[in-house]
Design an enzyme around this catalytic site. Structure first.
Site, PDB file in Angstrom:
ATOM      1  N   GLY A 208       3.169 -15.775   0.072  1.00 27.18           N
ATOM      2  CA  GLY A 208       3.446 -16.413   1.354  1.00 27.18           C
ATOM      3  C   GLY A 208       3.568 -15.406   2.466  1.00 27.18           C
ATOM      4  O   GLY A 208       3.351 -14.217   2.268  1.00 27.18           O
ATOM      5  N   SER A 211       6.468 -12.655   7.203  1.00 27.39           N
ATOM      6  CA  SER A 211       7.439 -12.892   8.278  1.00 27.39           C
ATOM      7  C   SER A 211       8.473 -13.946   7.853  1.00 27.39           C
ATOM      8  O   SER A 211       9.594 -13.944   8.338  1.00 27.39           O
ATOM      9  CB  SER A 211       6.740 -13.276   9.580  1.00 27.39           C
ATOM     10  OG  SER A 211       5.936 -14.395   9.350  1.00 27.39           O
ATOM     11  N   GLU A 212       8.110 -14.811   6.919  1.00 32.05           N
ATOM     12  CA  GLU A 212       9.049 -15.825   6.424  1.00 32.05           C
ATOM     13  C   GLU A 212       9.911 -15.280   5.272  1.00 32.05           C
ATOM     14  O   GLU A 212      11.105 -15.490   5.215  1.00 32.05           O
ATOM     15  CB  GLU A 212       8.248 -17.066   5.966  1.00 32.05           C
ATOM     16  CG  GLU A 212       9.025 -18.117   5.175  1.00 32.05           C
ATOM     17  CD  GLU A 212       9.919 -19.033   6.021  1.00 32.05           C
ATOM     18  OE1 GLU A 212       9.750 -19.050   7.258  1.00 32.05           O
ATOM     19  OE2 GLU A 212      10.784 -19.716   5.431  1.00 32.05           O
ATOM     20  N   GLY A 214       9.736 -11.892   3.773  1.00 33.13           N
ATOM     21  CA  GLY A 214       9.938 -10.445   3.600  1.00 33.13           C
ATOM     22  C   GLY A 214      11.402 -10.033   3.719  1.00 33.13           C
ATOM     23  O   GLY A 214      11.988  -9.498   2.772  1.00 33.13           O
ATOM     24  N   GLU A 252       6.115   3.866  -1.262  1.00 33.85           N
ATOM     25  CA  GLU A 252       4.804   4.523  -1.382  1.00 33.85           C
ATOM     26  C   GLU A 252       4.037   4.112  -0.152  1.00 33.85           C
ATOM     27  O   GLU A 252       3.609   2.961  -0.036  1.00 33.85           O
ATOM     28  CB  GLU A 252       4.053   3.986  -2.612  1.00 33.85           C
ATOM     29  CG  GLU A 252       4.654   4.332  -3.939  1.00 33.85           C
ATOM     30  CD  GLU A 252       4.233   5.704  -4.415  1.00 33.85           C
ATOM     31  OE1 GLU A 252       3.464   6.380  -3.712  1.00 33.85           O
ATOM     32  OE2 GLU A 252       4.692   6.083  -5.494  1.00 33.85           O
ATOM     33  N   CYS A 287      -4.976   4.503  -0.736  1.00 36.39           N
ATOM     34  CA  CYS A 287      -3.979   5.398  -0.133  1.00 36.39           C
ATOM     35  C   CYS A 287      -4.316   6.853  -0.420  1.00 36.39           C
ATOM     36  O   CYS A 287      -4.212   7.708   0.438  1.00 36.39           O
ATOM     37  CB  CYS A 287      -2.587   5.053  -0.640  1.00 36.39           C
ATOM     38  SG  CYS A 287      -2.455   5.062  -2.430  1.00 36.39           S
TER      39      CYS A 287
END
Ligand code: NAP
Ligand code: MG
Length: 498
Positions: A208, A211-212, A214, A252, A287
């Site tokens: 999901g 912003s909801e 995290g 990381e 990365c």
């Protein structure tokens, strides 16, 4: 292929999000093609997942290393046991992510390998240390922390899970995993296979909008460890939110890996293939990809010519086709970042060469494609040199002295990985030790050159702590000591797990 719908997995139940919310995931090669829907968890779902993991923790942590190792091995087998299932997930992964089939297969098998690797740590993990007196006998042991929140990025979601999930489980923690928005379907299906082989609540899955969910996840008071892989920007925010409860973090983050080619490097065909892969594997979205290539001036023209030839052999297109060697980028936002850097370098007068073979021009125009691109001898201040590109573009810069190249290599806020290319191992090792980075590969660069038994992570803004290896595994634990005066009745010796 029909559309795929994935759900949340909480306390052993595969179920929709609280308000039945979901969101669509589209194919980066054909952005109008809907691949499927993932559940969009709410704050309430986050709380349920963390509570479930917390409730499952006592039994899981008490199960012991040997029993957990058995389960990890069972999972390792199950992940690649059915060839049709592996093929199905590889194709779905390719369609939702963009990366080529060879790489989606590689990620799926990498994850399985890490479960076996962590199972093999069981005996070593079970051993305590006894520090004998006088004045005290002290038993030093490690304990799991509790609920671990594992957050993964979109670029290598399964392989990166392999750097934290089996490590968290073998050490006795229960987990809540949050895959990235841009590639949630295959990770969810794969994680569900794993979760079904574990007791309910041990592994919970939340997909999901970050912003909801995290902050409620990272800041949840029952979360006792946060292990995050992603960007510096979000990592910084995660650390601030975790600070509220003094929750330990492993971060990381990004990298801007330098590679240094010395004048005596062996540059045969195989070396150019490794150089190419180091920079351009997964369309450069890694990365620990080679992101700045410094070449001794005496070999500069040869390196440029060799890399141009290698890039020109690549076939750019839909990753599902067997002949494709480079797929699209994963998303429009990252494509814009990379194309912005290329445009800036071009406008500043650097020579920019876009290479490779585009077979289907119509597809190329639709999808988030960028051909492999070399930027020749750009000025140091340009974004393509200073910033993490996270895409298929590589600046190549000549140097004259070791001193000069080390100062350029270290002139970065990042310190993830690096490489030195030389036939003189002594000189290469000496130079490696002067690079501020968590890893230096010799005569290679990137995931295919990495030993998964070693700790992985970065210095400076590339992160905090290490994943993988034994060190990355015990990072999911805390220390516990028991001391007794060693002149007291009985010693601690009988309680020592050697
Ligand atoms: P990102 O934007 O930082 O996101 C990483 C993960 O964090 C995603 O699952 C994201 O979810 C989630 N997230 C976003 N905001 C959050 C919040 N407030 N709280 C908790 N979680 C939150 O990174 P990305 O764009 O996916 O990945 C690219 C970056 O990752 C690059 O910088 C790359 O170098 C780095 N990376 C580092 C490593 C390493 O091992 N050092 C490995 C791979 C990638 P959503 O997707 O839902 O927003
Ligand atoms: Mg992002």
């Amino acid at each position: 292929m029909t559309e795929v719908n994935t759900q949340l997995y909480i306390n052993g139940v595969y179920r929709p999000a609280e308000d039945n919310l979901q969101y669509g995931i589209y194919n980066p090669a054909r952005p109008s093609e809907l691949v499927g829907y993932a559940a969009a968890a709410t704050k309430k779902d986050v709380d349920k997942a963390v509570q479930a993991a917390h409730a499952a923790f006592p039994a899981w942590s008490e199960l012991g290393y040997a029993r957990r190792a058995e389960l990890l091995r069972k999972i390792g087998y199950a992940l690649t046991a059915e060839i049709d299932d592996v093929n199905y997930r590889s194709q779905l992964f390719c369609r939702e992510h963009g990366k080529i089939l060879r790489e989606t297969h590689l990620e799926i098998s990498r994850l399985g390998e890490r479960f076996f690797q962590c199972a093999d740590y069981a005996d070593r993990l079970a051993a305590d240390e006894l520090i004998e007196g006088p004045p005290f006998d002290t038993l030093v042991s490690r304990q799991p922390r509790g609920v671990a929140a594992l957050i993964v990025p979109w670029n290598w979601p399964l392989a990166i899970l392999g750097c934290k999930l089996p490590q968290a489980l073998i050490t006795g923690n229960t987990v809540v995993v949050k895959p990235a928005n841009y590639s949630a379907l295959t990770p969810t299906l794969t994680l569900r296979k794993i979760a079904e082989l574990l007791p309910p609540g041990v592994l919970n899955i939340l997909t999901g909008s970050s912003s909801e969910i995290g902050d409620p996840l990272v800041g949840h008071p029952l979360v006792r460890k946060v292990n995050f892989t992603g960007s510096v920007e979000v990592g910084r925010h995660v650390m601030k939110v975790a600070a509220e409860n003094i929750t330990p973090v492993t971060l990381e983050l990004g990298g801007n890996d330098p590679g240094i080619i010395l004048e005596d490097a062996l540059l045969d065909e195989a070396a150019f293939k490794r150089l190419y892969l180091g920079a351009f594997m997964s369309t450069g979205q890694i990365c620990m990809a080679l992101k700045r290539l410094y070449v001794h001036r005496s070999r500069y023209d040869e390196v440029v010519a060799g890399l141009i030839a290698e890039c020109n052999r690549q076939i750019i297109g839909d990753g599902l086709l067997p002949e494709t060697t480079m797929g699209p980028m994963n998303n429009k936002k990252q494509l814009n970042v990379v194309q912005g850097m290329i445009a800036q370098a071009y406008q500043a007068g650097a020579e920019v060469v876009e290479l490779g073979q585009v077979v289907d021009q119509e597809l190329y125009a639709q999808g988030y494609f960028q051909r492999p691109t070399l930027v020749l001898n750009p000025a140091h201040h340009l974004d393509v040199v200073q910033e993490e590109q996270f895409g298929p573009v590589l600046p190549i810069i000549p140097f004259d002295t070791e001193e000069e190249v080390i100062s350029w290599a270290n002139d970065s806020v990042f310190g993830l990985c690096s490489s030195v290319w030389s036939q003189d191992t002594k000189r290469a090792v000496t130079l490696s030790r002067q690079i501020e980075a968590g890893y230096t590969y010799l005569n290679a660069h990137g995931p295919s050159a990495q030993d998964g038994r070693g700790p992985f992570g970065g210095f400076k803004q590339s992160g905090i702590g290490r994943n993988m290896g034994y060190e990355g595994t015990i990072a999911f634990q805390g220390y516990h000591c028991i001391s007794a005066p060693n002149d007291s009745i009985g010693t601690l010796m009988p309680f020592w797990n050697k």
